[in-house]
Design a protein around this motif. Sequence first.
Motif, PDB file in Angstrom:
ATOM      1  N   GLY A   1       0.755  -1.118   0.086  1.00  0.00           N
ATOM      2  CA  GLY A   1      -0.004   0.086   0.028  1.00  0.00           C
ATOM      3  C   GLY A   1       0.795   1.360   0.058  1.00  0.00           C
ATOM      4  N   HIS A   2       2.149   1.007  -0.113  1.00  0.00           N
ATOM      5  CA  HIS A   2       2.981   2.444  -0.086  1.00  0.00           C
ATOM      6  C   HIS A   2       4.412   2.137  -0.565  1.00  0.00           C
ATOM      7  CE1 HIS A   2       3.966   0.433   3.913  1.00  0.00           C
ATOM      8  NE2 HIS A   2       5.210   0.887   3.420  1.00  0.00           N
TER       9      HIS A   2
ATOM     10  N   LYS B   1       7.409   8.600   3.176  1.00  0.00           N
ATOM     11  CA  LYS B   1       6.073   7.488   2.866  1.00  0.00           C
ATOM     12  C   LYS B   1       5.204   7.967   1.900  1.00  0.00           C
ATOM     13  CE  LYS B   1       3.761   3.920   5.101  1.00  0.00           C
ATOM     14  NZ  LYS B   1       3.427   3.468   6.674  1.00  0.00           N
TER      15      LYS B   1
ATOM     16  N   LYS C   1       1.539   6.776   0.013  1.00  0.00           N
ATOM     17  CA  LYS C   1       0.811   5.840  -0.434  1.00  0.00           C
ATOM     18  C   LYS C   1       0.658   5.629  -2.022  1.00  0.00           C
ATOM     19  CE  LYS C   1      -2.452   6.611   3.533  1.00  0.00           C
ATOM     20  NZ  LYS C   1      -3.625   7.207   4.009  1.00  0.00           N
TER      21      LYS C   1
ATOM     22  N   ASN D   1      -1.652   3.240  -5.277  1.00  0.00           N
ATOM     23  CA  ASN D   1      -2.486   2.188  -5.712  1.00  0.00           C
ATOM     24  C   ASN D   1      -2.740   2.269  -7.022  1.00  0.00           C
ATOM     25  OD1 ASN D   1      -4.102   4.313  -6.389  1.00  0.00           O
ATOM     26  ND2 ASN D   1      -5.238   4.432  -4.419  1.00  0.00           N
TER      27      ASN D   1
ATOM     28  N   SER E   1       1.047  10.527  -7.537  1.00  0.00           N
ATOM     29  CA  SER E   1       1.007  10.409  -6.258  1.00  0.00           C
ATOM     30  C   SER E   1       1.503  11.770  -5.422  1.00  0.00           C
ATOM     31  CB  SER E   1       1.908   9.442  -5.764  1.00  0.00           C
ATOM     32  OG  SER E   1       3.351   9.774  -6.205  1.00  0.00           O
TER      33      SER E   1
ATOM     34  N   GLU F   1      -3.755  12.754   0.107  1.00  0.00           N
ATOM     35  CA  GLU F   1      -3.545  12.003   1.011  1.00  0.00           C
ATOM     36  C   GLU F   1      -2.075  12.067   1.516  1.00  0.00           C
ATOM     37  OE1 GLU F   1      -5.369   7.882   1.269  1.00  0.00           O
ATOM     38  OE2 GLU F   1      -6.788   8.677  -0.281  1.00  0.00           O
ATOM     39  N   ASN F   2      -1.426  11.827   0.500  1.00  0.00           N
ATOM     40  CA  ASN F   2       0.194  11.806   0.849  1.00  0.00           C
ATOM     41  C   ASN F   2       0.663  13.066   1.407  1.00  0.00           C
ATOM     42  OD1 ASN F   2       0.696   9.130  -0.039  1.00  0.00           O
ATOM     43  ND2 ASN F   2       0.865   9.465  -2.298  1.00  0.00           N
TER      44      ASN F   2
END
Length: 282
Positions: A74-75, A82, A84, A86, A125, A156-157
């Motif tokens: 997932g990452h 870090k 994420k 997908n 990303s 989100e990142n």
Amino acid sequence: MKYLTFLNKQAKRALDANLEKEAVKLLILELSGKNGAEFVSMLHDEISLEEEIRLTKEIDKYIIDGVPVQHIIGHTYFYGYKMKVNKEVLIPRPETEELVGYVLSYYDDVFEGKNVDVVDVGTGSGAIAIALSKEEPLMKVSATDISSSAIEVAKENAKLNDANVSFMVGDMLAPLIEKNMKFDILVSNPPYIPDSEFVEDIVKNNEPHVALFGGVDGMKFYDIILKDAHKVLNHPSILAFEHGYRSKDAMVELAKKYFPASEVISIKDLSNKDRMTVIINK
């Protein structure tokens, strides 16, 4: 069976399938929940049957089903941060970390510690934008992507890494031009694989094609960006691109077509392949 024996057995399975043994090692490390030092210290411990079954099930997703390790866990990590990942975004590559490093270096050369506005076009990303924002606080960073799903991952990142980046959904420079925004640095790693070029199944079947393919010769998006870049750039300014290693001459030709009075710099990656082009407008 000891962890080391299990690791070697699974690494051999990957090699026999023409896959990367390092990917299997990374997967086992991440799924163990240990850091590197802790994992090394337990290599000669016995692995329980329950743990062997659990890990083998996940490794099978990589070796048998062709799912990227980064999607299984997932990452991934980019420039130490870090991220994420997908199926909605391209998995950031190590070469792109080099692009970030060069942007930071040329920023120092051209702007000498001044506040600057930066845009990452086709952010995916959000890796480039987030790394630049974290590494240089004097950069006010924005980012665009045509995929609203990719922008959601990027947001989100940014939150995950406490990075202050403004994200916009739109095709290349379009949202910037519409808002009459101006920037000192434009960086982009757009889709650059020629439409007919062979792509490994693990990439083709798991990563978004909109982030991979760049037209007949792979140069479609560079032309789109460079043609209108003057509309969103201040003076002086920097443009920095990652591109296919066979596209150096085409990149230089495009750069000189649209920025004939600027300095055009071709840069090799750590594998000695022509991977980046930087344009300096002073």
